[in-house]
Design a protein around this motif. Structure first.
Motif, PDB file in Angstrom:
ATOM      1  N   PRO A   4       0.800  -1.225   0.000  1.00 58.09           N
ATOM      2  CA  PRO A   4       0.000   0.000   0.000  1.00 58.09           C
ATOM      3  C   PRO A   4       0.833   1.275   0.000  1.00 58.09           C
ATOM      4  CG  PRO A   4       0.148  -0.870   2.223  1.00 58.09           C
ATOM      5  CD  PRO A   4       0.873  -1.846   1.326  1.00 58.09           C
ATOM      6  N   ARG A   5       2.135   1.163   0.082  1.00 54.30           N
ATOM      7  CA  ARG A   5       2.983   2.346   0.173  1.00 54.30           C
ATOM      8  C   ARG A   5       2.958   3.151  -1.130  1.00 54.30           C
ATOM      9  NH1 ARG A   5       8.588  -0.018   2.750  1.00 54.30           N
ATOM     10  NH2 ARG A   5       8.013   0.137   4.940  1.00 54.30           N
ATOM     11  N   GLN A   6       2.908   4.448  -0.977  1.00 53.26           N
ATOM     12  CA  GLN A   6       2.968   5.353  -2.114  1.00 53.26           C
ATOM     13  C   GLN A   6       3.951   6.467  -1.788  1.00 53.26           C
ATOM     14  OE1 GLN A   6       1.251   4.986  -5.061  1.00 53.26           O
ATOM     15  NE2 GLN A   6       0.474   3.041  -4.277  1.00 53.26           N
ATOM     16  N   SER A   7       4.853   6.748  -2.708  1.00 55.42           N
ATOM     17  CA  SER A   7       5.784   7.861  -2.482  1.00 55.42           C
ATOM     18  C   SER A   7       5.132   9.154  -2.953  1.00 55.42           C
ATOM     19  CB  SER A   7       7.099   7.628  -3.216  1.00 55.42           C
ATOM     20  OG  SER A   7       6.888   7.601  -4.617  1.00 55.42           O
ATOM     21  N   ALA A   8       5.416  10.237  -2.251  1.00 55.90           N
ATOM     22  CA  ALA A   8       4.868  11.545  -2.616  1.00 55.90           C
ATOM     23  C   ALA A   8       5.701  12.222  -3.700  1.00 55.90           C
ATOM     24  CB  ALA A   8       4.798  12.436  -1.378  1.00 55.90           C
ATOM     25  N   HIS A   9       6.927  11.749  -3.891  1.00 56.45           N
ATOM     26  CA  HIS A   9       7.833  12.304  -4.895  1.00 56.45           C
ATOM     27  C   HIS A   9       8.499  11.134  -5.617  1.00 56.45           C
ATOM     28  CE1 HIS A   9       7.412  16.336  -3.166  1.00 56.45           C
ATOM     29  NE2 HIS A   9       7.411  15.718  -2.003  1.00 56.45           N
ATOM     30  N   PRO A  10       9.003  11.344  -6.832  1.00 63.49           N
ATOM     31  CA  PRO A  10       9.599  10.248  -7.596  1.00 63.49           C
ATOM     32  C   PRO A  10      10.828   9.654  -6.900  1.00 63.49           C
ATOM     33  CG  PRO A  10       9.170  12.145  -9.011  1.00 63.49           C
ATOM     34  CD  PRO A  10       8.972  12.606  -7.598  1.00 63.49           C
ATOM     35  N   PRO A  13      11.600   2.390  -7.007  1.00 61.55           N
ATOM     36  CA  PRO A  13      10.686   1.496  -6.287  1.00 61.55           C
ATOM     37  C   PRO A  13      11.338   0.716  -5.145  1.00 61.55           C
ATOM     38  CG  PRO A  13      10.352   1.290  -8.655  1.00 61.55           C
ATOM     39  CD  PRO A  13      11.562   2.168  -8.460  1.00 61.55           C
ATOM     40  N   LEU A  14      12.655   0.533  -5.214  1.00 58.58           N
ATOM     41  CA  LEU A  14      13.367  -0.201  -4.163  1.00 58.58           C
ATOM     42  C   LEU A  14      13.023   0.336  -2.779  1.00 58.58           C
ATOM     43  CD1 LEU A  14      15.690  -2.104  -3.137  1.00 58.58           C
ATOM     44  CD2 LEU A  14      17.234  -0.194  -3.590  1.00 58.58           C
ATOM     45  N   PHE A  15      12.885   1.649  -2.667  1.00 61.52           N
ATOM     46  CA  PHE A  15      12.737   2.265  -1.354  1.00 61.52           C
ATOM     47  C   PHE A  15      11.374   2.014  -0.716  1.00 61.52           C
ATOM     48  CE2 PHE A  15      16.107   4.587  -3.465  1.00 61.52           C
ATOM     49  CZ  PHE A  15      17.096   4.565  -2.493  1.00 61.52           C
ATOM     50  N   ILE A  16      10.350   1.781  -1.523  1.00 62.24           N
ATOM     51  CA  ILE A  16       9.053   1.468  -0.925  1.00 62.24           C
ATOM     52  C   ILE A  16       8.756  -0.035  -0.952  1.00 62.24           C
ATOM     53  CG2 ILE A  16       8.019   3.744  -1.217  1.00 62.24           C
ATOM     54  CD1 ILE A  16       6.623   2.713  -3.718  1.00 62.24           C
ATOM     55  N   GLU A  17       9.483  -0.776  -1.778  1.00 68.27           N
ATOM     56  CA  GLU A  17       9.288  -2.226  -1.803  1.00 68.27           C
ATOM     57  C   GLU A  17      10.005  -2.921  -0.650  1.00 68.27           C
ATOM     58  OE1 GLU A  17      10.609  -3.286  -5.699  1.00 68.27           O
ATOM     59  OE2 GLU A  17       8.796  -2.487  -6.669  1.00 68.27           O
TER      60      GLU A  17
END
Length: 198
Positions: A4-10, A13-17
């Motif tokens: 369910p994680r979503q980043s607010a800025h580009p 994907p490694l960082f939210i996976e």
């Protein structure tokens, strides 16, 4: 399980996976695979390139495993028993800085060890493994178990394993087995002074 994680800025994907699971499959890790994670940690940045970190590791099923495992608090032993490896990350409290003739306190030793932990965790994610850092351990018992010299601080113990089925965990823990969110960036990043709102 969807993330369910979503980043607010580009960001990559490694960082939210990457996240820190407790459910592992009991799959063994080879020494070569584990060395790959530690190699990534070795290349972390540090003040003056002092590299204060050291790694004491044990793979499950080896003689080195039990002394480290037994130093964990009961809650962490409950889930980490299925991990493939445990890595104790320690850091030297003092360093010989450029221009000095004697070691002096290194105020960034733990900060730099944290960079090594992050590098290990990201390499684990890239390699199909997962890593979960723990603060719950008996520091005195662990220090004795790994014969750690007095000049070193114990920063964390990391469980490494293949992400497994949450069903192996007790019900209360199973409910928490999902990627955690983060506070909004605006609550952590301030321009010019602490707490300033943009």
């Amino acid at each position: 399980m969807s993330n369910p994680r979503q980043s607010a800025h580009p960001i990559d994907p490694l960082f939210i996976e990457r996240w820190s699971p407790r459910a592992f499959t009991e799959e063994a890790i080879t020494e070569s695979q584990l060395m790959s994670l530690l190699e990534a940690a070795r290349w972390a940045p540090s003040a003056y390139n002092i590299q204060p970190w050291r790694f004491v590791f044990a793979r499950r099923g080896t003689d080195a495993w039990t002394p480290i495992f037994d130093s964990l608090v009961e809650f962490n032993r409950m889930w980490s028993q299925r991990a493939a490896a445990l890595v104790v990350i320690v850091s030297a409290r003092e360093a010989l800085f450029p221009g000095k003739t004697e070691p002096v306190p290194n105020p960034s030793h733990a900060f730099d060890a944290g960079a090594a932990w992050a590098s290990l965790a990201f390499q684990a994610q890239l390699s199909g493994w997962s890593a979960h850092a723990m603060a719950g351990f008996d520091a005195d018992r662990l220090r004795t178990a790994i014969a750690l010299p007095e000049g070193y601080a114990i920063d964390t113990v990391v469980a490494v394993g293949r992400k497994g089925d949450p069903a192996v965990l007790p019900e209360g823990v199973r409910a928490r087995e999902l990627p955690s969110d983060r506070r909004p960036l605006a609550d952590s990043a301030f321009e010019g002074r602490f707490g300033a709102q943009g």
